[in-house]
Write an enzyme that holds these catalytic residues in place. Structure first.
Site, PDB file in Angstrom:
ATOM      1  N   PHE A 155      -0.183  10.089  -7.390  1.00 54.91           N
ATOM      2  CA  PHE A 155      -0.127   8.642  -7.256  1.00 54.91           C
ATOM      3  C   PHE A 155      -0.777   7.968  -8.472  1.00 54.91           C
ATOM      4  O   PHE A 155      -0.863   6.778  -8.521  1.00 54.91           O
ATOM      5  CB  PHE A 155      -0.842   8.203  -5.977  1.00 54.91           C
ATOM      6  CG  PHE A 155      -0.376   8.968  -4.764  1.00 54.91           C
ATOM      7  CD1 PHE A 155      -1.265   9.349  -3.782  1.00 54.91           C
ATOM      8  CD2 PHE A 155       0.947   9.332  -4.614  1.00 54.91           C
ATOM      9  CE1 PHE A 155      -0.845  10.067  -2.668  1.00 54.91           C
ATOM     10  CE2 PHE A 155       1.381  10.055  -3.505  1.00 54.91           C
ATOM     11  CZ  PHE A 155       0.463  10.411  -2.540  1.00 54.91           C
ATOM     12  N   TRP A 214       2.287   1.720  -3.389  1.00 51.86           N
ATOM     13  CA  TRP A 214       1.257   2.203  -4.323  1.00 51.86           C
ATOM     14  C   TRP A 214       1.226   3.723  -4.337  1.00 51.86           C
ATOM     15  O   TRP A 214       1.014   4.357  -5.361  1.00 51.86           O
ATOM     16  CB  TRP A 214      -0.113   1.650  -3.917  1.00 51.86           C
ATOM     17  CG  TRP A 214      -1.245   2.126  -4.780  1.00 51.86           C
ATOM     18  CD1 TRP A 214      -1.710   1.545  -5.922  1.00 51.86           C
ATOM     19  CD2 TRP A 214      -2.042   3.304  -4.578  1.00 51.86           C
ATOM     20  NE1 TRP A 214      -2.760   2.274  -6.444  1.00 51.86           N
ATOM     21  CE2 TRP A 214      -2.989   3.355  -5.645  1.00 51.86           C
ATOM     22  CE3 TRP A 214      -2.073   4.305  -3.618  1.00 51.86           C
ATOM     23  CZ2 TRP A 214      -3.940   4.373  -5.757  1.00 51.86           C
ATOM     24  CZ3 TRP A 214      -3.013   5.326  -3.727  1.00 51.86           C
ATOM     25  CH2 TRP A 214      -3.935   5.348  -4.794  1.00 51.86           C
ATOM     26  N   HIS A 215       1.439   4.320  -3.145  1.00 47.36           N
ATOM     27  CA  HIS A 215       1.365   5.778  -3.038  1.00 47.36           C
ATOM     28  C   HIS A 215       2.521   6.467  -3.743  1.00 47.36           C
ATOM     29  O   HIS A 215       2.361   7.602  -4.207  1.00 47.36           O
ATOM     30  CB  HIS A 215       1.334   6.210  -1.569  1.00 47.36           C
ATOM     31  CG  HIS A 215      -0.002   6.019  -0.929  1.00 47.36           C
ATOM     32  ND1 HIS A 215      -0.367   4.845  -0.307  1.00 47.36           N
ATOM     33  CD2 HIS A 215      -1.071   6.836  -0.833  1.00 47.36           C
ATOM     34  CE1 HIS A 215      -1.601   4.964   0.152  1.00 47.36           C
ATOM     35  NE2 HIS A 215      -2.057   6.157  -0.155  1.00 47.36           N
ATOM     36  N   GLY A 216       3.646   5.827  -3.805  1.00 45.30           N
ATOM     37  CA  GLY A 216       4.772   6.491  -4.461  1.00 45.30           C
ATOM     38  C   GLY A 216       5.972   5.590  -4.574  1.00 45.30           C
ATOM     39  O   GLY A 216       6.174   4.692  -3.759  1.00 45.30           O
ATOM     40  N   ALA A 227       0.838  -1.209   0.000  1.00 49.62           N
ATOM     41  CA  ALA A 227       0.000   0.000   0.000  1.00 49.62           C
ATOM     42  C   ALA A 227       0.868   1.252   0.000  1.00 49.62           C
ATOM     43  O   ALA A 227       0.578   2.228  -0.677  1.00 49.62           O
ATOM     44  CB  ALA A 227      -0.928   0.004   1.214  1.00 49.62           C
TER      45      ALA A 227
END
Lengths: 498, 312
Positions: free
Chosen positions: A498, A324-326, A321
């Site tokens: 993102f 996923w954000h960066g 997770a």
């Protein structure tokens, strides 16, 4: 096209009017064309990437459904997942992995000559990739029938309200809605516009104004002492919430106007009393996605390891997770931090329930919310700071910030005994420079009050109960606030990156 | 129909409220003051920044330069249109508005050399986008909708964010010596000799390019004024150059002379005189004899007033 842009203010009523004027048979085509226009306002030729992803998953979905052979079904699933993910990896993570391989190669004295890609990240790639993957997986699991209409499937991926920053929809919720007949309904229009207005207010007034102070401090953290660093971190917690939930409100509202119901993405997250509960209230579409497609399969696969298996699954899920954000170790660390705390909560849930049973509910709730907010604020520093060193520096200054802030407020409160109440804000404003501190504090209070109202009775439920004249006054106040208190410098929706 | 009228009334209220807010609450200084001043028909409009009215604690006479000029030239009505941090970019918009009005007052424009430094030129709070928009908008109604148009990106406000400002290169002569972020405002506010020395460098010792955007504004000011038959007098504000030379020797004077020559060359090219007061006074004329500030004390302001009076 940004929501907070003049072109969207023209686009939205034109598309909505066109949708209702178009014959029901052609509405999907009209919306699809509008969504293409919306997407192409960013980098036009990137729509080819979107079409490629759509083509792959559309084809895979049909092939999976048309065959009963388990191996073939799995093959199509894997092909779809891998090729869709490859697009995401190429645009978003290639340079990150490449940089890490380069470091390793350098350490091992290997010759490594693969260069970096200088390509812009297609807007919304992370969101619509996950949405497409969700479709293929659900078809594979036989929980969703494959969509045979290419146009309808394309619209499922490209539906403009949620195209660039979610919510990440599930096919069971959204696909069938494109076939339903939606007649114009004034009450639904009103509900949608109310939601959009509130979203614009949260984004343009609250989030963007807080962003000015946050950007100032996080841009040069070493120039600031503990109190401004702490304050900027707290403000960032409100900024990111208002920014993202504001975007979601605009998305849900604009879809609602046309009769579409998108899933809720936030449910008063700062009302959570555990981090576990927080992730059931924050960015719900993402957290439920990673729960259903990563956590559950992993924890099932590792169930023989008992609680250790769940802990490992949690850590892997949240590392994912975070990533996923960066594409940065900072984001991975952010994820792992949350995974670690969630695991701790799981392992200590029995003791915590026992301890909290000795206290009245109100005390447990207050303590729980303070704990969650404090942890979330501290973890967000790693989300926002430019480097690990900056993030550690900021967090390390929190204790001194608390005592510094406490002394300032204490002094101001003492002075209030001989000076007007406004001295409190003047003192704090002078302390923090000419940045309209009291205005920013006021914005935070607005968020807190609105969240309490949402938690207790529902903000829009309350709005529709009050007399009509007050409701219209509220609309006028919000619109004028957006028009005059909004920020004029470019402050992108945070989740666009993102 | 009821819904239609509700929405119509709603939009009319928004429209009228926005006009009221922009006129009575948020109308920027430049637009309001200039229109009021033009209506009163002054002979002379004195532009400028804080160098016009800043005073020293020890002054017995704290009158700004404009007031001192009035005493020297009682036959002239002189309006004070100075405000802290004003610069040529804003003056350009103001002169444009005056030219449109058809009025022909005499205009005095002090040129502050510090306003060209990256440290000041790129400072977000000194961009005055709103003032400039109000002064240059095609109609007052459009100006009333400045903020919403800017919030929704219908107009390009071109503001400088703080992050951009902190990344702005800082020069000593033609050589980049860092970025703004390297020189902390808070630190430089303390008056240690080292900080004062750094402040002199930041404020003055860049190499002024003839293509600097504020020099473009200067050219435009002159062109607009010439087309409209408006008389403008320029002067370069005094600098505490002796203090600067104490820190940097000949380098400071040479760089300052080069920069002021660049400004004067433009004025001369446009057939305007250049009253260069940059090197005219010693430290005793300034609010602080030590700091790199152009703020003058009573003696300094009177000196400038007398020089300006000679021009008029």
């Amino acid at each position: 096209m940004l929501f907070n842009s003049f072109s969207f203010l023209i686009f939205f009523p034109v598309v909505t009017a066109g949708y209702f004027l178009a014959p029901h048979k052609y509405r999907w085509a009209f919306l699809l064309a509008a969504s293409c226009v919306f997407y192409m306002a960013f980098i036009p030729y990137y729509i080819l990437i979107l079409f490629t992803a759509i083509g792959i998953d559309y084809y895979a979905g049909i092939k999976i459904e048309d065959t009963e052979d388990v191996k073939k079904r799995k093959t199509y699933l894997i092909l779809s997942v891998v090729s869709t993910s490859l697009l995401l990896i190429l645009f978003k993570y290639f340079n990150f992995f490449n940089a890490n391989f380069k470091e390793i190669a350098s350490f091992l004295h290997w010759n490594y000559s693969i260069g970096f890609l200088s390509i812009a990240l297609p807007i919304g790639l992370s969101f619509h990739t996950f949405q497409s993957l969700s479709y293929v997986i659900e078809v594979y699991r036989r929980k969703q029938k494959a969509e045979r209409h290419l146009g309808i499937y394309s619209l499922y991926v490209m539906f403009y309200p949620q195209l660039v920053a979610g919510p990440i929809e599930r096919p069971q919720n959204l696909l069938h809605q494109f076939r339903e007949r939606h007649e114009f309904d004034y009450l639904r229009l009103r509900a949608g516009l109310q939601r959009m207005l509130w979203g614009f207010f949260k984004k343009a007034v609250i989030a963007d104004n807080l962003a000015m102070y946050v950007g100032l401090v996080f841009g040069n953290p070493h120039h600031y002492s503990g109190a401004p660093l702490l304050l900027a971190s707290v403000f960032f917690a409100f900024q990111i919430y208002c920014d993202f939930s504001g975007y979601s409100d605009i998305a849900l509202g604009s879809a609602k106007v046309m009769g579409f119901d998108l899933m809720e993405n936030f449910k008063v997250p700062y009302g959570a009393t555990t981090v576990t509960e927080f992730w059931r209230r924050w960015h719900i579409s993402l957290s439920s996605w990673i729960r259903d497609y990563i956590f559950f399969p992993l924890s099932m696969g590792w169930r023989k390891m008992g609680k250790l298996g769940i802990v490992c699954a949690t850590l892997v899920t949240f590392a994912f997770a975070g990533l996923w954000h960066g594409a940065s170790w900072l984001f991975v660390f952010f994820g792992l931090l949350h995974g670690f705390v969630l695991s701790l909560e799981l392992l200590t849930s029995r003791w915590r329930n026992k301890i909290s049973s000795f206290f009245p509910d109100i005390c447990s709730n207050i303590f729980g919310r303070l704990y969650v907010f404090s942890f979330w604020t501290a973890s967000l520093v790693f989300f926002r700071a430019g480097t690990f060193a900056d993030a550690l520096y900021i967090v390390s200054r929190f204790p001194s910030g608390i005592s510094e802030f406490g002394r300032t407020v204490g002094t101001a409160l003492f002075q209030m005994s001989v000076a007007p109440f406004r001295m409190l804000f003047s003192t704090l404003q002078l302390y923090y420079g000419n940045l309209r501190f009291s205005f920013l504090l006021g914005l935070v209070l607005v968020v807190i009050v609105s969240e309490i109202l949402e938690y207790k009775i529902g903000l829009f439920v309350l709005l529709n109960k009050i007399p009509k004249i007050f409701r219209w006054i509220w609309y006028v106040v919000l619109v004028l606030s957006i028009m005059n208190l909004g920020v004029t410098t470019e402050v992108l929706f945070i989740y666009f990156q993102f | 129909m009821k819904i239609f009228w509700s929405w119509t009334v709603f939009f009319i209220i928004i429209f009228l409220s926005q006009i009221a807010i922009s006129h009575f609450i948020t109308e920027p200084w430049g637009a309001r003051t200039l229109s009021e001043t033009l209506d009163k028909g002054y002979d002379v409009l004195y532009f400028g920044d804080s160098t016009v009215d800043a005073s020293a604690d020890t002054d017995t006479d704290k009158a700004p330069i404009t007031e001192m000029l009035r005493r020297l030239k009682p036959e002239l009505s002189i309006a004070d249109l100075s405000r802290s941090s004003n610069h040529l970019g804003l003056y350009e918009a103001m002169v444009g508005q005056i030219a449109k009005s058809g009025k022909k007052p005499v205009i005095i424009i002090p040129i502050n050399m510090r306003s060209f430094s990256p440290w000041y030129d790129k400072r977000p709070e000194f961009q005055f986008e709103k003032e400039i928009f109000y002064l240059t908008a095609p109609s007052p109604l459009i100006a009333c909708f400045y903020k919403p148009l800017a919030v929704f990106r219908a107009i390009n406000v071109n503001a400088v964010t703080f992050s951009e400002f902190y990344q702005t290169p800082v020069y000593r002569g033609k050589k980049q010596i860092g970025i703004v972020a390297d020189f902390n405002d808070t630190v430089l506010a303390t008056t240690t000799p080292e900080n004062i020395k750094t402040s002199f460098m930041l404020g003055y010792m860049f190499d002024l390019d003839a293509k600097h955007r504020k020099l473009d504004s200067l050219r435009n000011i002159i062109d607009q004024a010439d087309r409209s038959g408006i008389k403008i007098y320029f002067y370069i504000t005094p600098i505490n150059h002796e203090q600067g030379e104490k820190f940097y020797g000949k380098e400071f004077k040479e760089q300052m002379e080069k920069n002021t020559d660049t400004v004067c060359a433009i004025l001369k090219e446009k057939k305007h005189s250049c009253l260069n007061l940059a090197f005219s006074v010693d430290p005793s004329y300034f609010q602080s004899p030590v700091l790199p500030s152009e703020h003058l004390n009573e003696k300094g302001r009177m000196f400038v007033a007398e020089e300006v009076a000679k021009m008029l």
